[in-house]
Design a protein around this motif. Structure first.
Motif, mmCIF file in Angstrom:
data_model
loop_
_atom_site.group_PDB
_atom_site.id
_atom_site.type_symbol
_atom_site.label_atom_id
_atom_site.label_comp_id
_atom_site.label_asym_id
_atom_site.label_seq_id
_atom_site.Cartn_x
_atom_site.Cartn_y
_atom_site.Cartn_z
ATOM 1 N N ARG A 3 -35.195 -53.515 22.137
ATOM 2 C CA ARG A 3 -34.736 -53.905 20.807
ATOM 3 C C ARG A 3 -34.976 -55.393 20.617
ATOM 4 O O ARG A 3 -34.603 -56.199 21.462
ATOM 5 C CB ARG A 3 -33.249 -53.581 20.631
ATOM 6 N N SER A 5 -34.011 -58.392 18.063
ATOM 7 C CA SER A 5 -33.134 -58.773 16.960
ATOM 8 C C SER A 5 -33.799 -59.880 16.161
ATOM 9 O O SER A 5 -34.247 -60.891 16.715
ATOM 10 C CB SER A 5 -31.783 -59.246 17.508
ATOM 11 N N ASP A 14 -28.407 -59.037 11.133
ATOM 12 C CA ASP A 14 -29.776 -59.186 11.627
ATOM 13 C C ASP A 14 -30.494 -57.846 11.724
ATOM 14 O O ASP A 14 -29.929 -56.842 12.176
ATOM 15 C CB ASP A 14 -29.768 -59.844 13.011
ATOM 16 N N ASN A 15 -31.758 -57.869 11.307
ATOM 17 C CA ASN A 15 -32.600 -56.680 11.422
ATOM 18 C C ASN A 15 -32.985 -56.431 12.870
ATOM 19 O O ASN A 15 -32.974 -57.336 13.703
ATOM 20 C CB ASN A 15 -33.871 -56.843 10.605
ATOM 21 N N ASN A 16 -33.376 -55.191 13.133
ATOM 22 C CA ASN A 16 -33.925 -54.821 14.433
ATOM 23 C C ASN A 16 -35.354 -54.334 14.283
ATOM 24 O O ASN A 16 -35.680 -53.616 13.329
ATOM 25 C CB ASN A 16 -33.103 -53.695 15.078
ATOM 26 N N TYR A 18 -38.091 -52.388 17.038
ATOM 27 C CA TYR A 18 -38.054 -51.710 18.328
ATOM 28 C C TYR A 18 -39.469 -51.636 18.893
ATOM 29 O O TYR A 18 -40.397 -51.159 18.234
ATOM 30 C CB TYR A 18 -37.439 -50.322 18.181
ATOM 31 N N TRP A 225 -29.933 -46.178 17.236
ATOM 32 C CA TRP A 225 -30.476 -47.531 17.195
ATOM 33 C C TRP A 225 -30.727 -47.870 15.727
ATOM 34 O O TRP A 225 -31.717 -47.437 15.139
ATOM 35 C CB TRP A 225 -31.773 -47.604 17.999
ATOM 36 N N HIS A 228 -30.063 -52.493 11.564
ATOM 37 C CA HIS A 228 -29.350 -53.767 11.605
ATOM 38 C C HIS A 228 -28.282 -53.718 12.698
ATOM 39 O O HIS A 228 -27.666 -52.682 12.933
ATOM 40 C CB HIS A 228 -28.652 -54.055 10.268
ATOM 41 N N ASP A 230 -25.984 -53.893 16.176
ATOM 42 C CA ASP A 230 -25.980 -53.328 17.527
ATOM 43 C C ASP A 230 -26.079 -51.808 17.535
ATOM 44 O O ASP A 230 -25.792 -51.147 16.528
ATOM 45 C CB ASP A 230 -24.700 -53.749 18.251
#
Length: 330
Positions: A3, A5, A14-16, A18, A225, A228, A230
């Motif tokens: 991931r 961040s 915050d965007n993720n 992957y 997942w 945004h 966690d």
């Protein structure tokens, strides 16, 4: 899978992105927005792993919103990566003029229907049009619900979950805990995704979103997942919480109509959310409309022009529902 961040000043957090990589291929789910801060964060994260934009082979996008697909065109320009998204969102991601004009025209019709004041409409016009004009837009390969893709370490299966966006999708995969899901904006750990305003192309937005949440509860994924913040350790529990949240919000809409009398979506929005600014000017009445439309089809609310009122006999039942509002049926 790793991931990454990425920066985002929006309320969702915050965007993720992957990352999946091995000696043969490098793939991403989502890219973040096209701001300098996000570009730097993604480039730095890739460099820490010995990679750069030119090394990306494939990009899988959860939906068309700029904070999820903003860098796709830039990455494709540097690497020639294949970019995939649901067919419903492909033209918007590609920056198709006809698709965007149709979006703007539909928004204007809703602004009128919702009763949005002209000053707020102008704020949205200025806020939204520059955001969709990018110098690099990707060529998109469309996918559909149920399509599968082999990527490093696993296989992705597309699960179409419209509501927040017409082409919003999740990706199921077998990972460390078993069957897990990349949920995009379908399931978020803190906020509830906007329905009704975030993509005005979606008919029956609340119904479709609730169906998507029900899919998550039934799938009982080992972990989600999200797009945004966690990871979500109990996706089914979180999905049920959001279902309950919308049931409570529908009760609040009915309560507003009882107190205010017949009124439009803008008035209901003001009662629910107060004064709004920036993109929330779109999201507030959009969400109110989504609930009003849902309640209208359920026969609980009657629409007359742009105004909604309680159906005959409903007011008599509201007092009894107050203590049981979490059980309001959909």
């Amino acid at each position: 899978m790793e991931r990454i961040s990425l920066s985002n000043s929006a309320f969702e957090g915050d965007n993720n992105a992957y990352l999946f990589t091995d000696d043969s291929e490098t793939a991403l789910i989502d890219t973040g927005d096209r701001t300098d801060a996000t570009r730097e964060a993604l480039a730095t994260a890739l460099a820490d792993r010995g990679l750069e934009f030119a090394d990306i082979d494939r990009i899988f996008l959860t939906h068309w919103h700029h904070d999820h697909c903003g860098l796709a065109g830039d990455i494709q320009a540097e690497s020639g990566a294949d970019v995939y998204a649901h067919a419903a969102d492909a033209a918007l991601i590609e920056g198709g003029e006809d698709a965007w004009e149709a979006m703007y025209e539909r928004q204007e019709r809703y602004f009128e229907e919702w009763g949005m004041p002209e000053a707020e409409r102008e704020v949205l016009r200025e806020r939204m049009r520059p955001d969709v004009a990018t110098t690099e837009t990707p060529t998109v390969t469309p996918f559909a619900d149920g399509d599968t893709f082999s990527i490093p370490g696993t296989e992705l299966e597309v699960v179409h979950t419209p509501g927040h966006a017409a082409g919003l999708c999740m990706f199921e995969a077998d990972l460390e805990r078993g069957r897990e899901v990349f949920s995009g904006d379908t399931l978020l750990p803190v906020y509830t995704p906007n329905v009704g305003g975030a993509d005005v192309r979606v008919d029956r937005p609340l119904e479709k979103y609730l169906r998507a949440l029900q899919q998550i509860t039934e799938a009982d994924y080992a972990r989600a997942w999200p797009g945004h913040r966690d990871p979500i350790d109990d996706p089914a529990e979180r999905a049920q919480y959001i279902i309950d949240h919308h049931a409570e919000r529908s009760w609040r809409v009915l309560d507003a109509l009882e107190r205010l009398g017949p009124c439009d979506a803008w008035t209901v929005s003001a009662d629910l959310f107060g004064n709004l600014d920036d993109i929330h000017i779109l999201h507030g009445p959009g969400e109110s409309y989504a609930h009003l439309e849902h309640l209208e089809r359920a026969g609980t609310v009657v629409r007359e022009g742009s105004a909604y009122r309680l159906a005959d006999g409903v007011a008599d039942d509201l007092a009894g529902l107050e203590d049981e509002r979490w059980d309001l049926e959909y």
